[in-house]
Scaffold this motif. Structure first.
Motif, mmCIF file in Angstrom:
data_model
loop_
_atom_site.group_PDB
_atom_site.id
_atom_site.type_symbol
_atom_site.label_atom_id
_atom_site.label_comp_id
_atom_site.label_asym_id
_atom_site.label_seq_id
_atom_site.Cartn_x
_atom_site.Cartn_y
_atom_site.Cartn_z
ATOM 1 N N ALA A 1 0.828 -1.201 0.000
ATOM 2 C CA ALA A 1 0.000 0.000 0.000
ATOM 3 C C ALA A 1 0.866 1.257 0.000
ATOM 4 C CB ALA A 1 -0.925 0.013 1.212
ATOM 5 N N CYS A 2 0.384 2.266 -0.711
ATOM 6 C CA CYS A 2 1.014 3.586 -0.705
ATOM 7 C C CYS A 2 0.190 4.581 0.095
ATOM 8 C CB CYS A 2 1.156 4.103 -2.135
ATOM 9 S SG CYS A 2 2.194 3.086 -3.185
ATOM 10 N N LEU A 3 -1.141 4.353 0.128
ATOM 11 C CA LEU A 3 -2.054 5.213 0.859
ATOM 12 C C LEU A 3 -3.293 4.399 1.200
ATOM 13 C CD1 LEU A 3 -2.631 8.745 0.914
ATOM 14 C CD2 LEU A 3 -4.650 7.633 0.017
ATOM 15 N N LEU B 1 -12.183 0.211 2.874
ATOM 16 C CA LEU B 1 -10.891 0.857 2.673
ATOM 17 C C LEU B 1 -10.711 1.234 1.209
ATOM 18 C CD1 LEU B 1 -8.616 -1.593 4.686
ATOM 19 C CD2 LEU B 1 -9.420 0.647 5.437
ATOM 20 N N PHE B 2 -10.129 2.389 0.985
ATOM 21 C CA PHE B 2 -9.678 2.809 -0.347
ATOM 22 C C PHE B 2 -8.161 2.779 -0.267
ATOM 23 C CE2 PHE B 2 -8.351 5.320 -3.800
ATOM 24 C CZ PHE B 2 -9.391 5.366 -4.720
ATOM 25 N N ILE B 3 -7.531 2.017 -1.161
ATOM 26 C CA ILE B 3 -6.078 1.818 -1.073
ATOM 27 C C ILE B 3 -5.418 2.105 -2.427
ATOM 28 C CG2 ILE B 3 -4.225 0.187 -0.537
ATOM 29 C CD1 ILE B 3 -6.266 -1.440 1.072
ATOM 30 N N PHE B 4 -4.408 2.962 -2.406
ATOM 31 C CA PHE B 4 -3.547 3.144 -3.575
ATOM 32 C C PHE B 4 -2.360 2.210 -3.410
ATOM 33 C CE2 PHE B 4 -5.345 7.522 -4.162
ATOM 34 C CZ PHE B 4 -5.755 7.342 -5.478
ATOM 35 N N VAL B 5 -1.984 1.539 -4.482
ATOM 36 C CA VAL B 5 -0.841 0.634 -4.454
ATOM 37 C C VAL B 5 0.043 0.851 -5.673
ATOM 38 C CG1 VAL B 5 -2.100 -1.164 -3.199
ATOM 39 C CG2 VAL B 5 -2.006 -1.256 -5.685
ATOM 40 N N VAL C 1 -8.987 -1.131 -4.472
ATOM 41 C CA VAL C 1 -7.559 -0.930 -4.677
ATOM 42 C C VAL C 1 -7.334 -0.316 -6.050
ATOM 43 C CG1 VAL C 1 -5.317 -2.073 -4.816
ATOM 44 C CG2 VAL C 1 -7.009 -2.881 -3.182
ATOM 45 N N ALA C 2 -6.487 0.700 -6.113
ATOM 46 C CA ALA C 2 -6.172 1.365 -7.377
ATOM 47 C C ALA C 2 -4.671 1.547 -7.500
ATOM 48 C CB ALA C 2 -6.866 2.718 -7.439
ATOM 49 N N GLY D 1 2.171 7.489 -2.206
ATOM 50 C CA GLY D 1 0.724 7.547 -2.021
ATOM 51 C C GLY D 1 0.201 8.973 -2.047
ATOM 52 N N VAL D 2 0.944 9.885 -1.445
ATOM 53 C CA VAL D 2 0.545 11.288 -1.461
ATOM 54 C C VAL D 2 0.559 11.811 -2.891
ATOM 55 C CG1 VAL D 2 1.171 13.616 -0.699
ATOM 56 C CG2 VAL D 2 1.275 11.706 0.912
#
Length: 139
Positions: A20-22, A40-44, A71-72, A99-100
């Motif tokens: 995960a990044c965010l 959960l919303f997760i950036f990867v 997940v995106a 992630g930011v």
């Protein structure tokens, strides 16, 4: 489990090691004492499916309830409605520097998308067309 305890338990997860990044917590877990799941919303960066499975497993182990994850990895192909709602009402559990960056780009894309939708009255046009078809009018 109280919200404070849930956020603390989820904050203990080593999100970066899971890819995960965010991570943004949103949904019913923020409003109910005993939610049925954790949204959960997760950036990867990397494989979305693998990251989703790892996140679900980690959440279940940490909080004892199921995870519903979005997940995106491609900021240009994000569900803007979900992202903006998650940010509007959610809590950021984890953020890495990548992630930011992903979040800033995705929010910019989503804001442009929403502005364009309003300008062309996208929703109103769809509803009018759907109602016209239901009423038997030709498209």
């Amino acid at each position: 489990m109280s919200l404070d305890r849930l956020v603390k338990a989820l904050g203990q997860i080593k999100w970066g090691e899971l890819g995960a990044c965010l991570v943004v917590l949103h949904g019913s877990a923020l409003r109910r004492a005993n939610p049925r799941d954790v949204d959960l919303f997760i950036f990867v960066k990397g494989d979305e499916e693998e990251a989703a499975l790892r996140a679900m497993e980690a959440v279940e182990a940490a909080a004892g309830i199921e995870a519903d994850v979005y997940v995106a990895s491609d900021v240009g192909n994000v569900n803007c409605f979900l992202l903006l709602e998650a940010l509007r009402s959610g809590v950021i559990l984890y953020k890495g520097s990548e992630g930011v960056d992903m979040l800033v780009k995705a929010v910019g894309i989503c804001n442009d998308f929403m502005i364009s939708r309003r300008k062309v009255k996208y929703t109103e046009t769809l509803v009018e067309r759907a109602l016209g078809r239901v009423a038997g009018e030709a498209p």
